[in-house]
Write a protein that holds these residues in place. Structure first.
Motif, mmCIF file in Angstrom:
data_model
loop_
_atom_site.group_PDB
_atom_site.id
_atom_site.type_symbol
_atom_site.label_atom_id
_atom_site.label_comp_id
_atom_site.label_asym_id
_atom_site.label_seq_id
_atom_site.Cartn_x
_atom_site.Cartn_y
_atom_site.Cartn_z
ATOM 1 N N SER A 16 0.842 -1.190 0.000
ATOM 2 C CA SER A 16 0.000 0.000 0.000
ATOM 3 C C SER A 16 0.878 1.240 0.000
ATOM 4 O O SER A 16 1.792 1.348 0.815
ATOM 5 N N ILE A 17 0.637 2.108 -0.946
ATOM 6 C CA ILE A 17 1.338 3.385 -1.019
ATOM 7 C C ILE A 17 0.268 4.453 -0.836
ATOM 8 O O ILE A 17 -0.608 4.602 -1.667
ATOM 9 N N ILE A 18 0.353 5.138 0.267
ATOM 10 C CA ILE A 18 -0.701 6.078 0.614
ATOM 11 C C ILE A 18 -0.387 7.490 0.133
ATOM 12 O O ILE A 18 -1.253 8.212 -0.307
ATOM 13 N N ARG A 19 0.854 7.860 0.191
ATOM 14 C CA ARG A 19 1.220 9.247 -0.071
ATOM 15 C C ARG A 19 1.684 9.496 -1.495
ATOM 16 O O ARG A 19 2.231 8.613 -2.145
ATOM 17 N N GLU A 20 1.511 10.728 -1.911
ATOM 18 C CA GLU A 20 2.069 11.214 -3.166
ATOM 19 C C GLU A 20 3.581 11.137 -3.066
ATOM 20 O O GLU A 20 4.163 11.368 -2.006
ATOM 21 N N GLY A 21 4.246 10.765 -4.138
ATOM 22 C CA GLY A 21 5.702 10.715 -4.121
ATOM 23 C C GLY A 21 6.250 9.831 -5.210
ATOM 24 O O GLY A 21 5.518 9.328 -6.058
ATOM 25 N N THR A 22 7.565 9.634 -5.164
ATOM 26 C CA THR A 22 8.263 8.819 -6.142
ATOM 27 C C THR A 22 8.956 7.685 -5.401
ATOM 28 O O THR A 22 9.618 7.915 -4.392
ATOM 29 N N TYR A 23 8.797 6.468 -5.892
ATOM 30 C CA TYR A 23 9.295 5.275 -5.225
ATOM 31 C C TYR A 23 10.179 4.482 -6.184
ATOM 32 O O TYR A 23 9.772 4.194 -7.306
ATOM 33 N N LEU A 24 11.380 4.104 -5.731
ATOM 34 C CA LEU A 24 12.285 3.292 -6.541
ATOM 35 C C LEU A 24 11.925 1.825 -6.393
ATOM 36 O O LEU A 24 11.755 1.321 -5.278
ATOM 37 N N ILE A 25 11.813 1.130 -7.529
ATOM 38 C CA ILE A 25 11.573 -0.313 -7.562
ATOM 39 C C ILE A 25 12.861 -0.969 -8.035
ATOM 40 O O ILE A 25 13.440 -0.545 -9.036
ATOM 41 N N GLY A 26 13.328 -1.990 -7.315
ATOM 42 C CA GLY A 26 14.540 -2.686 -7.746
ATOM 43 C C GLY A 26 15.072 -3.647 -6.705
ATOM 44 O O GLY A 26 14.458 -3.868 -5.667
ATOM 45 N N ARG A 27 16.264 -4.226 -6.990
ATOM 46 C CA ARG A 27 16.918 -5.158 -6.075
ATOM 47 C C ARG A 27 17.757 -4.452 -5.020
ATOM 48 O O ARG A 27 18.131 -5.053 -4.018
ATOM 49 N N SER A 28 18.094 -3.210 -5.236
ATOM 50 C CA SER A 28 18.970 -2.466 -4.337
ATOM 51 C C SER A 28 18.402 -2.383 -2.925
ATOM 52 O O SER A 28 17.193 -2.312 -2.725
ATOM 53 N N PHE A 29 19.308 -2.371 -1.929
ATOM 54 C CA PHE A 29 18.881 -2.199 -0.539
ATOM 55 C C PHE A 29 18.222 -0.832 -0.333
ATOM 56 O O PHE A 29 17.462 -0.648 0.603
ATOM 57 N N ARG A 43 18.244 -0.855 -9.855
ATOM 58 C CA ARG A 43 17.376 0.322 -9.991
ATOM 59 C C ARG A 43 16.525 0.079 -11.233
ATOM 60 O O ARG A 43 16.850 0.537 -12.318
ATOM 61 N N HIS A 44 15.451 -0.652 -11.057
ATOM 62 C CA HIS A 44 14.662 -1.161 -12.181
ATOM 63 C C HIS A 44 13.739 -0.103 -12.782
ATOM 64 O O HIS A 44 13.674 0.056 -13.989
ATOM 65 N N ALA A 45 13.005 0.596 -11.926
ATOM 66 C CA ALA A 45 12.050 1.598 -12.407
ATOM 67 C C ALA A 45 11.633 2.495 -11.252
ATOM 68 O O ALA A 45 11.823 2.157 -10.090
ATOM 69 N N TRP A 46 11.073 3.613 -11.604
ATOM 70 C CA TRP A 46 10.491 4.530 -10.614
ATOM 71 C C TRP A 46 8.983 4.474 -10.747
ATOM 72 O O TRP A 46 8.449 4.408 -11.851
ATOM 73 N N LEU A 47 8.290 4.488 -9.622
ATOM 74 C CA LEU A 47 6.832 4.575 -9.582
ATOM 75 C C LEU A 47 6.499 5.931 -8.989
ATOM 76 O O LEU A 47 6.947 6.250 -7.887
ATOM 77 N N ARG A 48 5.772 6.743 -9.729
ATOM 78 C CA ARG A 48 5.394 8.062 -9.232
ATOM 79 C C ARG A 48 3.901 8.088 -8.990
ATOM 80 O O ARG A 48 3.113 7.690 -9.846
ATOM 81 N N VAL A 49 3.499 8.543 -7.812
ATOM 82 C CA VAL A 49 2.096 8.683 -7.452
ATOM 83 C C VAL A 49 1.810 10.173 -7.342
ATOM 84 O O VAL A 49 2.484 10.882 -6.596
ATOM 85 N N ASP A 50 0.817 10.632 -8.115
ATOM 86 C CA ASP A 50 0.510 12.062 -8.067
ATOM 87 C C ASP A 50 -0.520 12.375 -6.986
ATOM 88 O O ASP A 50 -0.980 11.482 -6.270
ATOM 89 N N GLU A 51 -0.854 13.642 -6.851
ATOM 90 C CA GLU A 51 -1.746 14.095 -5.775
ATOM 91 C C GLU A 51 -3.142 13.483 -5.841
ATOM 92 O O GLU A 51 -3.837 13.393 -4.828
ATOM 93 N N SER A 52 -3.556 13.016 -7.027
ATOM 94 C CA SER A 52 -4.885 12.400 -7.147
ATOM 95 C C SER A 52 -4.842 10.883 -6.938
ATOM 96 O O SER A 52 -5.866 10.228 -7.009
ATOM 97 N N GLY A 53 -3.632 10.321 -6.689
ATOM 98 C CA GLY A 53 -3.505 8.888 -6.467
ATOM 99 C C GLY A 53 -3.215 8.084 -7.714
ATOM 100 O O GLY A 53 -3.112 6.871 -7.667
ATOM 101 N N ARG A 54 -3.073 8.766 -8.858
ATOM 102 C CA ARG A 54 -2.726 8.060 -10.095
ATOM 103 C C ARG A 54 -1.252 7.689 -10.063
ATOM 104 O O ARG A 54 -0.423 8.443 -9.558
ATOM 105 N N ALA A 55 -0.926 6.532 -10.625
ATOM 106 C CA ALA A 55 0.455 6.048 -10.626
ATOM 107 C C ALA A 55 1.008 6.030 -12.046
ATOM 108 O O ALA A 55 0.305 5.707 -12.997
#
Length: 70
Positions: A16-29, A43-55
């Motif tokens: 669950s990602i509740i807040r707006e922000g940018t999240y790194l997806i990958g194997r890195s610690f 560092r596989h990809a970035w997931l960005r969630v905007d203020e309306s909850g869209r990813a």
């Protein structure tokens, strides 16, 4: 926002990602969403969630160290 990531042969990962922000997806610690699978780069990809909850996903170019290191 609820995220379900699926890798063939592995159980789905739910997060669950509740807040707006940018999240790194990958194997890195340092990844926010860590996937320990050989097909996933450090560092596989970035997931960005905007203020309306869209990813949105943003690709991260694979580096030589990603291809050779675990």
């Amino acid at each position: 926002l609820d995220v379900c990531l699926s890798i063939p042969g592995e159980p789905p990962l739910h997060r669950s990602i509740i807040r707006e922000g940018t999240y790194l997806i990958g194997r890195s610690f340092t990844a926010d969403i860590r996937l320990r699978h050989e097909s996933v780069a450090k560092r596989h990809a970035w997931l960005r969630v905007d203020e309306s909850g869209r990813a949105f996903t943003i690709s991260v170019p694979q580096t030589r160290s990603d291809a050779t290191a675990s």
